[in-house]
Write an enzyme that holds these catalytic residues in place. Structure first.
Site, mmCIF file in Angstrom:
data_model
loop_
_atom_site.group_PDB
_atom_site.id
_atom_site.type_symbol
_atom_site.label_atom_id
_atom_site.label_comp_id
_atom_site.label_asym_id
_atom_site.label_seq_id
_atom_site.Cartn_x
_atom_site.Cartn_y
_atom_site.Cartn_z
ATOM 1 N N ASP A 88 -11.005 -28.876 8.597
ATOM 2 C CA ASP A 88 -12.350 -29.175 9.108
ATOM 3 C C ASP A 88 -12.371 -30.573 9.714
ATOM 4 O O ASP A 88 -11.562 -31.437 9.364
ATOM 5 C CB ASP A 88 -13.428 -29.033 8.023
ATOM 6 N N GLU A 153 -13.280 -30.673 3.412
ATOM 7 C CA GLU A 153 -13.020 -32.044 2.941
ATOM 8 C C GLU A 153 -14.123 -32.988 3.392
ATOM 9 O O GLU A 153 -14.581 -33.841 2.633
ATOM 10 C CB GLU A 153 -11.662 -32.540 3.454
ATOM 11 N N ARG A 328 -19.204 -46.988 -2.048
ATOM 12 C CA ARG A 328 -17.787 -46.697 -2.296
ATOM 13 C C ARG A 328 -17.468 -47.203 -3.693
ATOM 14 O O ARG A 328 -17.853 -48.317 -4.052
ATOM 15 C CB ARG A 328 -16.902 -47.401 -1.273
#
Ligand code: BES
Ligand code: MN
Length: 454
Positions: A88, A153, A328
């Site tokens: 993808d 993903e 993150r």
């Protein structure tokens, strides 16, 4: 081995043509319009795995996009490597900033330009072709191979995670090999041993029950855009320190060995700033750039929406505003806990005169894998041989959410043998992949197979 290498060299032009075909399928996982392209792309990958010599291949349907599996397990007593990649790709917008159509690969300056050229079609194709070269020269592989190429993903691998939990036997292996990260610099052989995780949030702020005239009502009632902007600015201070209480509690510091490694890598801040056209770098005070990128958590607003953004002026006091905010994460933070801490703080700083809604979108756990393993050493030797210099070890700022699941559920080391460059514009217009990396990557993959088989 020489035969494999020269075979890869001889067929190089054909591989580029095949990669172009792979790239021409617009397999955008987020877009419901491209649902059928996902199937077409999965079939393409399956056919390539068959052509590469896999004697069992299968497409596993999921609630989302199909997972492609292939195996060749006829090297008894030899290790098994599971090669992971994703077919993808990210959406292409803003489309007008592309110099050539995103799904018509164009070659310029020995780079291939297209969506997915690097992330991840170019990088996973490398392994399919190296395996094929073994079969076409020796009729077999020196070890056992499994491929798992997924289609989700870029949306956080929700279905592969479920699949993994129920298919541990099928995916059982001695190491997972992944090329979906970056090299430290052009031509510098790199193995990465860590990825950051991700907590992705969406926040909604509502003021009055409808859009209002900003003259008739402005000054009498809160503007949700103003309030949202104020709240966002309270999430992180001017020193880059995130203000959410408890946010840093689980952060594991880098080891002395890692800090030494960073010193040796001698990162060039000035060149980096120059390439990005910023006067100076900015980040959490007290840490160098590589520490900030690899071992410190961050918080970024990724998008903000509200009010009138069309042509000309419209004097509106909007009813709603919203923002997407991602963090993150580094070991041992988890997206669940960080999501909860975020929500609690965001609600705490919300003034009485607005309504707030907080939604957690997909996330992923961070991961660091031990540097000492046979697979890690094999990868270091392999890339070093392919690129002709000493391998460097890095962690990555990006995320691949399934990696930690491989490590925990399959109890196998994950080897991040990245072939991209941070300047390849992944997720951005004019994504590209160096054909040098494509070529040497196939050779590195072949060396890995040889080394790990020992
Ligand atoms: N290949 C990237 C991850 C990456 C890029 C790692 C560069 C290291 C260097 C991957 O396809 C990706 O974009 N992951 C997303 C995951 C998210 C959507 C859950 C990311 O990092 O934003
Ligand atoms: Mn990506």
């Amino acid at each position: 081995m020489d035969k494999v290498i020269s075979y890869l060299k001889d067929n190089y032009n054909d591989y580029i043509d095949e990669l172009k075909e792979y790239i021409s399928i617009p397999s955008i996982s987020t877009s419901s319009e491209n649902k059928n392209d996902m199937k077409v792309c999965a079939d393409f990958v399956k056919a390539k795995l068959e052509a590469a010599g896999m004697n069992k291949t299968e497409i596993f349907e999921t609630e989302g996009h199909p997972i492609v599996y292939g195996e060749w397990l006829e090297a008894p007593g030899k290790p098994t490597v599971l090669i992971y990649g994703h077919y993808d790709v990210q959406p292409v917008d803003p489309i007008d900033l592309w110099d050539s159509p995103p799904f018509e690969a164009e070659i310029k300056d020995n780079k291939i330009y297209a969506r997915g050229a690097n992330d991840n079609k170019g990088q996973n194709f490398v392994h399919i072709k190296s395996v094929e070269a073994f079969f076409n020269t020796h009729g077999k592989l020196p070890l056992n191979v499994k491929f798992i190429i997924e289609g989700e993903e870029e949306i956080g691998s929700p279905n592969l995670e479920k699949f993994l939990a129920t298919q541990k036997e099928l995916l059982k292996c001695d190491a997972v090999l992944i090329s979906d990260t970056s090299m430290y610099g052009p031509g510098i052989p790199t193995v990465s041993y860590g990825l950051r995780g991700l907590a992705f949030m969406e926040v909604f702020v509502t003021g009055p029950n409808r859009d209002l005239h900003s003259g008739s009502f402005g000054g009498s009632v809160a503007n949700p855009i103003n309030e949202l902007a104020r709240m966002i600015s309270r999430l992180i201070d001017e020193n880059g320190v995130i203000q959410i209480p408890g946010f840093y509690d689980d952060v594991v510091e880098m080891t002395e060995l890692e800090l030494d490694n960073i010193k040796k890598l001698a990162f060039d801040d000035d060149a980096y700033a120059k390439e990005l056209d910023v006067k100076e770098l900015h980040g959490e005070k007290g840490f160098n750039t590589l520490q900030r990128l690899w071992a410190r958590p961050t918080l970024d607003c990724n998008g903000i929406v509200g009010g009138y953004t069309g042509e000309g002026a419209k004097t509106v006091l909007p009813s709603k505003a919203s923002a997407k905010i991602s963090m993150r994460l580094v070991p041992n933070q988890t997206p669940e806990k960080i999501g909860e801490l975020f929500e609690a703080y965001f609600r705490q700083i919300a003034p009485e005169h607005i309504k707030v809604e907080v939604k957690a979108l997909h996330g992923g756990k961070p991961v660091v894998v031990p540097l000492e393993s046979k697979a890690m050493s094999a990868a270091a030797v392999a890339v070093s041989k392919a690129f002709g210099r000493e391998t460097v070890f890095t962690r990555e700022g990006g995320s691949i959410p399934i990696v930690v699941e491989f490590v925990e559920q399959l109890e196998a080391p994950a080897i991040l043998m990245g072939l991209g460059l941070d300047t390849d514009n992944i997720h951005s217009p004019n994504e590209h992949f160096s054909l040098e990396s494509f070529h040497q990557g196939m050779i590195a993959s072949a060396y890995f197979i040889e080394e790990f088989a020992k």
